[in-house]
Design a protein around this motif. Sequence first.
Motif, PDB file in Angstrom:
ATOM      1  N   GLY A 195       0.776  -1.228   0.000  1.00 54.28           N
ATOM      2  CA  GLY A 195       0.000   0.000   0.000  1.00 54.28           C
ATOM      3  C   GLY A 195       0.807   1.277   0.000  1.00 54.28           C
ATOM      4  N   THR A 196       1.984   1.261   0.606  1.00 51.83           N
ATOM      5  CA  THR A 196       2.817   2.469   0.641  1.00 51.83           C
ATOM      6  C   THR A 196       3.981   2.406  -0.344  1.00 51.83           C
ATOM      7  OG1 THR A 196       4.112   1.536   2.481  1.00 51.83           O
ATOM      8  CG2 THR A 196       2.241   2.949   3.042  1.00 51.83           C
ATOM      9  N   ARG A 197       4.278   1.242  -0.858  1.00 46.18           N
ATOM     10  CA  ARG A 197       5.359   1.107  -1.835  1.00 46.18           C
ATOM     11  C   ARG A 197       4.916   1.560  -3.216  1.00 46.18           C
ATOM     12  NH1 ARG A 197       7.503  -4.765  -1.962  1.00 46.18           N
ATOM     13  NH2 ARG A 197       8.814  -3.798  -3.555  1.00 46.18           N
ATOM     14  N   TYR A 198       3.639   1.377  -3.524  1.00 45.90           N
ATOM     15  CA  TYR A 198       3.109   1.766  -4.827  1.00 45.90           C
ATOM     16  C   TYR A 198       2.431   3.127  -4.724  1.00 45.90           C
ATOM     17  CZ  TYR A 198       4.056  -2.783  -6.884  1.00 45.90           C
ATOM     18  OH  TYR A 198       4.681  -3.898  -7.373  1.00 45.90           O
ATOM     19  N   MET A 199       2.520   3.898  -5.822  1.00 47.26           N
ATOM     20  CA  MET A 199       1.980   5.250  -5.837  1.00 47.26           C
ATOM     21  C   MET A 199       1.093   5.437  -7.056  1.00 47.26           C
ATOM     22  SD  MET A 199       5.476   7.256  -4.728  1.00 47.26           S
ATOM     23  CE  MET A 199       4.678   8.636  -3.913  1.00 47.26           C
ATOM     24  N   ALA A 200       0.147   6.378  -6.937  1.00 49.03           N
ATOM     25  CA  ALA A 200      -0.786   6.664  -8.027  1.00 49.03           C
ATOM     26  C   ALA A 200      -0.694   8.132  -8.413  1.00 49.03           C
ATOM     27  CB  ALA A 200      -2.209   6.323  -7.600  1.00 49.03           C
TER      28      ALA A 200
END
Length: 478
Positions: free
Chosen positions: A459-464
């Motif tokens: 959840g915090t490793r990937y960004m949008a």
Amino acid sequence: MLRKLLFQQASTARRLLSAQSTAPLLNKCSVCSYSSSSQSEIPQTNSIEQIEDQPTKTISIDRSGLYNPSEHSHEPSSDSELVKHLKGIIKFRGGPISVAEYMEEVLTNPKAGFYINRDVFGAEGDFITSPEVSQMFGEMVGVWAMCLWEQMGQPKRVNLVELGPGRGTLMADLLRGASKFKHFTQSLHIHMVECSPALQKLQRQSLQCMDEDNTSEGVEKRITSTLAGTPVSWHAALEQVPSGLPTIIIAHEFYDALPIHQFQRASHGWCEKMIDVTEDSLFRFVLSPQPTPATLYLMKRCKWAVPDEIKKLNQIEVCPKAMDLTHTLSKRISADGGGALIIDYGLNGVVSDSLQAIRKHKFVDLLDNPGTADLSAYVDFACIRHSAEEASDDVSVHGPITQSQFLGSLGINFRVEALLQNSTDEQAESLRTGYWRLVGDGEAPFWEGPDEQVPIGMGTRYMAMAIVNKKQGIPVPF
């Protein structure tokens, strides 16, 4: 993580890299001076020695599971066709190739590329992506697309484009989740940008496609997804997707596989990291003694950076194809309306040393048996922002925000609760595990199974990040 490497790197003549053209940037981003000296060698490992004694900022990547190949593993007893091809390129040129060229051949070589002729996704493959973790991911992306469609004024015809669709799982879940919203699904024409014949076949299966009967001569056969009665087309590149209609573009784990160039700081400036072959026919890293065409992109990236960012680094990664891709899709969004959603792992700033190889869910050496492992690098979201803003004044850039924030704001918490109400015990465990992997951070606190199978939150490793036409306002949930 299949990605079509869409755009050719600008073939700028080296004469453009004269001292006069680089002088304005030398205080901020010095490049290697021209020299007739031999290539500077780098030890044959994943990491490279620092040339200058100064602090280094690196990407935090857990390489604890790094597989150490056996001695001489870079030199198989019988070279594969891809290895022979790579060595042939180096021999023909009489010198090394860039890391970007190496990545492109390893991943998308038409005959032996990692992505081309097989399914590399899932537990039996080399890595697992978010759509394979849970149906909820594709459903939430569908919510975002519908919200943008409404902000666009609910147009009757829309191109919905996915770059590098993998197995087609994300798009299938999106269409299933949106199938009750007939006005939305009836407006869509799906365009899958995919270069792998093997994955195109899997995508047709996932979308449950059928060929419509058409007896008219000269009329292309229409392919429809039975999940929502939506027409589907396949293309090898984004440029082949018809323009002129509002367009929604989804790029999930696409940017991270675009080929990067690596630069290392030397006593006389930044030198590009290259790949050569030793006298013993082993691959090795070397440094270019003079500026390369990719140096133009390095200088542009340095101009966009905060000075302190560059001073602390001994290595920098730049991705010209990411800049060019962002420029292209921004121009299209500006002209036709719509927006793009980019979800990937990366940083909101300059990226240093992040390139990694993964085979069967384990980190391996970058040069070990090329073509048998996935290569990817962290995405520079700040660079995407600057590229989009440079391309057009008619687009706005939003984010990045964490994947956890993105999915949470779109309602994934309510969705998992609804699914749990009608699930079996086995389904409930799968839902909780998938939910944690999508929005959690680190190891799942509720896990009671084997330690080696503990779910790890992304959840915090990937960004949008979203790029949209300014006429449509701020997209949800940014």
